[in-house]
Design a protein around this motif. Structure first.
Motif, PDB file in Angstrom:
ATOM      1  N   LYS A 113       0.843  -1.202   0.000  1.00 29.46           N
ATOM      2  CA  LYS A 113       0.000   0.000   0.000  1.00 29.46           C
ATOM      3  C   LYS A 113       0.876   1.249   0.000  1.00 29.46           C
ATOM      4  N   SER A 143      -3.695   3.019  -2.053  1.00 39.40           N
ATOM      5  CA  SER A 143      -4.144   2.364  -0.815  1.00 39.40           C
ATOM      6  C   SER A 143      -4.931   1.097  -1.160  1.00 39.40           C
ATOM      7  N   HIS A 144      -5.114   0.247  -0.170  1.00 38.79           N
ATOM      8  CA  HIS A 144      -5.903  -0.971  -0.398  1.00 38.79           C
ATOM      9  C   HIS A 144      -7.328  -0.638  -0.819  1.00 38.79           C
ATOM     10  N   VAL A 145      -7.915   0.397  -0.206  1.00 41.89           N
ATOM     11  CA  VAL A 145      -9.297   0.761  -0.565  1.00 41.89           C
ATOM     12  C   VAL A 145      -9.342   1.242  -2.016  1.00 41.89           C
ATOM     13  N   GLN A 146      -8.347   2.050  -2.407  1.00 44.52           N
ATOM     14  CA  GLN A 146      -8.336   2.518  -3.810  1.00 44.52           C
ATOM     15  C   GLN A 146      -8.248   1.324  -4.772  1.00 44.52           C
ATOM     16  N   GLU A 187      -9.196  -1.806  -4.275  1.00 40.41           N
ATOM     17  CA  GLU A 187     -10.463  -2.556  -4.287  1.00 40.41           C
ATOM     18  C   GLU A 187     -11.524  -1.797  -5.081  1.00 40.41           C
ATOM     19  N   CYS A 188     -11.517  -0.458  -4.936  1.00 46.97           N
ATOM     20  CA  CYS A 188     -12.490   0.354  -5.700  1.00 46.97           C
ATOM     21  C   CYS A 188     -12.241   0.190  -7.206  1.00 46.97           C
ATOM     22  N   LEU A 243     -14.628  -4.579   0.310  1.00 47.52           N
ATOM     23  CA  LEU A 243     -14.722  -3.179   0.750  1.00 47.52           C
ATOM     24  C   LEU A 243     -15.482  -3.084   2.066  1.00 47.52           C
ATOM     25  N   MET A 283     -13.218  -3.853   4.692  1.00 49.34           N
ATOM     26  CA  MET A 283     -12.299  -2.722   4.906  1.00 49.34           C
ATOM     27  C   MET A 283     -12.972  -1.537   5.597  1.00 49.34           C
ATOM     28  N   LEU A 295     -16.215  -0.046   4.668  1.00 48.80           N
ATOM     29  CA  LEU A 295     -17.301   0.672   3.993  1.00 48.80           C
ATOM     30  C   LEU A 295     -18.628  -0.047   4.257  1.00 48.80           C
ATOM     31  N   ALA A 303     -20.528   0.482  -0.925  1.00 52.94           N
ATOM     32  CA  ALA A 303     -19.879  -0.374  -1.928  1.00 52.94           C
ATOM     33  C   ALA A 303     -20.802  -0.555  -3.142  1.00 52.94           C
TER      34      ALA A 303
END
Lengths: 589, 81
Positions: free
Chosen positions: A251, A255-258, A260-261, A283, A286, A288, A293
């Motif tokens: 990361k 980032s991990h969220v970015q 996954e998005c 997500l 993570m 959300l 999501a």
């Protein structure tokens, strides 16, 4: 050399040593990723397991899949690379040219042609792939291990083509001329949606003795069905875990969220029910909410995300959808949002990984790991066409009972059919022929032909479509006799039509003229269209039959009908613009 | 953002609502920012509506009966078979 800068990793960087050994060069596609060596290491693992390692499919078969899919993706880069590799493997230029020009049946054995047909369907029309397609390969002698390999190589092709679209490396070898893709019309087959399997045999493996499964269990809390479906090739699963680790694990850039998005938005654009369900779940894990999501999958613009992330997702969506080329402006836009070249490279790699996974999943047909909150259907793929595909029983023909009576010798019933369809047939004939007197002769001829042949009408289409087909052919015959020099049948040579009049039209342009005046303007403009465009426009916009019916009536391919219709509409718009456009002065143009 | 030529390549399917939802959003995003494509899109839609509603080449009601009678006369006298 590409959109991103290249750094020197030295002559002994192991992935490059491997690529040079198997391609003869270090392809520019990989040189374009030197900003993130870890990504290259993961890719080398995957390439090694799927492409370089000796297995059931030969390297020539695998490279042929990569070449054929590259052609369908319109990837000049990948076509040049795999064409050259195949040449160096001793494949004749004539055979390669036939693969490139989609003349596979002439160039290959039945089984190899079937293999490429399968790969192309999976790459371009994955939601339509079904168990029957797998059976076709089995009928050609492929076993489950080799079919799994074909699916993996096709997924690798999606991966490489997506990378090359996103990074735009210079070709390593002489570029080839690629014909335009003809995958513009939907397949006639039923929409499966990618979860009709699992299609292939798998073997049980335990997380205790098989490390990749232990990693999945630890990271997700379950072993994905997509991985369980590949257990015939444990070495590939190990390579995939390496690639996931090198692309998705760190990361330090995105980032991990970015990430996954990106995976979620890209899977949603590929209508992948399985992957969307998994990424929504990730997500949620993570932090959300499920609704957030869902919103990102549905439309990330409406989601509560920073504007830079939305720009990043716009880019990923454009890249994943395969319909568009990425250009320099797209890269500059991301840089304008504060992203570095490393961010952009990682975004391209994550999107390419997504296309790999989406292709793989639809090829294997695995059922979702978690209950999907949205199941993609034909309506998501092709909203307008969904209505044309009957889902419950066949279309009821309102003329069926009259037709049956005529077939039994009832002339009154035929008179009723003539009255019922006379205006429609008349419009078609005058529209196509462009002359009322000649149309009246053709009108009689159409109904007399229908009467003569109604005994053999079996109801495969509606009577109305059948009659339209007779009318169209009668009118076309009339045109051919009258204007032998104006070719209706000639190919469209991809000539583009550029609209010239771009003044805006008012809100209710039809109110500018009376009904009779409008009709006269339209009739005059339609008559001036070249016949090959006029015919299609008359059927689609005046008769309002479907594209499929128009194609059947005119004996044309659906993509031809579509391109001629657009051209006709644009020409007509041009002809009507002087009458309906708002004056330039009023619009302030 | 997609380019004007990319928009035009998809325009036919877009008019027919035959593009997936996500791609449609990209096309709409382009139209929202590109005045030229916006005008072409809007005026082409209006063209299609004008043509569809124009009742062009329609046979007047009064002309139907004589023309049907002529056809049926041929069939009944055996000239149509």
């Amino acid at each position: 050399m590409s959109y991103l800068q290249e750094v020197d990793l030295g002559g002994t960087f192991p992935p490059f040593v491997s690529f040079e050994e198997h391609f003869g060069v270090v392809p520019n596609l990989f040189r374009a990723q030197t900003l993130l060596p870890r990504v290259l290491e993961g890719e080398a693992e995957l390439m090694g397991a799927v492409l370089f390692k000796d297995s059931i499919l030969s390297r020539i078969q695998k490279e042929s899949i990569l070449l054929a899919v590259g052609v369908e993706y319109q990837s000049n880069y990948c076509v040049a690379l795999h064409y050259q590799v195949l040449r160096s493997l001793g494949v004749a230029v004539s055979q390669l040219d036939q693969i490139v020009t989609n003349n596979r049946k002439a160039a290959l054995s039945t089984s190899d042609a079937a293999l490429l047909d399968f790969a192309i369907k999976l790459a371009m029309r994955a939601p339509w792939l079904s168990r029957e397609d797998i059976e076709l390969l089995r009928d050609c002698g492929f076993n489950d291990e080799s079919i799994l390999e074909a699916i993996l190589v096709t997924s690798l092709a999606s991966f490489l083509c997506t990378l090359s679209t996103g990074l735009s490396p210079s070709p390593d070898f002489e570029p080839r001329v690629i014909p335009t893709s003809n995958h513009t019309s939907p397949p006639k087959a039923a929409y499966v949606g990618g979860t009709g399997g699992p299609y292939l045999r798998a073997v049980e493996r335990s997380p205790e003795s098989f490390p990749p499964f232990a990693i999945f269990l630890e990271r997700f809390g379950f072993i994905p069905n997509l991985s369980r479906a590949q257990t015939l090739r444990p070495d590939v699963l190990e390579a995939e875990v390496e690639l996931f680790g090198s692309v998705l694990g760190p990361k330090d850039v995105l980032s991990h969220v970015q990430k996954e998005c990106i995976l979620l938005v890209a899977a949603a654009t590929n209508l992948n029910t399985y992957c969307v369900a998994d990424h929504c779940e990730m997500l949620h894990i993570m932090g959300l909410s499920r609704e957030e999501a869902d919103q990102i999958a549905l439309d990330h613009h409406e989601a509560d995300l920073p504007k830079e992330t939305k720009a990043l997702l716009d880019f990923a969506l454009k890249l994943a959808s395969r319909r568009f080329r990425i250009n320099r402006e797209d890269i500059d836009e991301l840089i304008g949002h504060g992203f570095t070249e490393e961010h952009i490279l990682e975004t391209v790699a994550v999107t390419a990984l997504n296309n790999f996974l989406n292709t793989l999943q639809m090829g294997l047909g695995t059922t979702p790991d978690v209950k999907p909150r949205h199941v993609y259907t034909l309506k998501d793929a092709l909203p307008a066409l969904a209505e044309e595909y009957p889902t419950e029983g066949a279309k009821v023909d309102p003329d069926a009972s009259l037709v049956a009576r005529v077939q039994a010798g009832d002339l009154e019933a035929f008179e009723e059919l003539v009255i019922r369809h006379s205006r429609r047939v008349h419009r078609t004939l005058v529209g196509i022929i462009g002359n009322v007197q000649e149309a009246e002769d053709a009108f009689q001829e159409t109904f007399l032909k229908a009467f003569r042949h109604i005994g053999s009408f079996e109801g495969r289409s509606t009577f109305s479509t059948w009659l339209l087909s007779i009318a169209s052919n009668t009118a076309l015959q009339c045109l051919r006799e009258r204007k032998p020099l104006e070719s209706f049948d000639e190919e469209d040579h991809g000539e583009e039509f550029h609209p010239r009049l771009v003044r805006a039209w008012g809100d209710n342009p039809e109110q500018l003229y009376s009904e009779a005046e409008r009709r006269e303007l339209v009739e005059r403009a339609v008559m001036r269209l070249p016949s090959k465009y006029r015919v299609v426009l008359v059927l689609r916009d005046i008769e309002q039959v479907s594209t499929g019916e128009a194609a059947a009536a005119l004996n044309l391919e659906i993509p031809t009908v579509k391109s001629r219709l657009l051209r006709a509409r644009l020409m007509l718009r041009e002809a009507l613009a002087p009458h309906f456009a708002t004056s330039a002065k009023r619009m302030g143009l | 953002m997609i380019t004007c030529s990319e928009f035009m390549a998809e325009f036919g399917d877009y008019l027919e609502s035959e593009v997936p939802t996500k791609v449609r959003r990209q096309l709409e995003d382009h139209v929202a920012h590109c005045r030229t494509c916006q005008v072409i899109c809007d005026s082409t839609r209006k063209t299609v509506k004008i043509v569809t509603d124009s009742r062009s080449f329609d046979l007047p009601e009064s002309a139907v009966k004589p023309i049907v009678d002529r056809i049926m006369a041929k069939i009944r006298t055996g000239q149509g078979s």
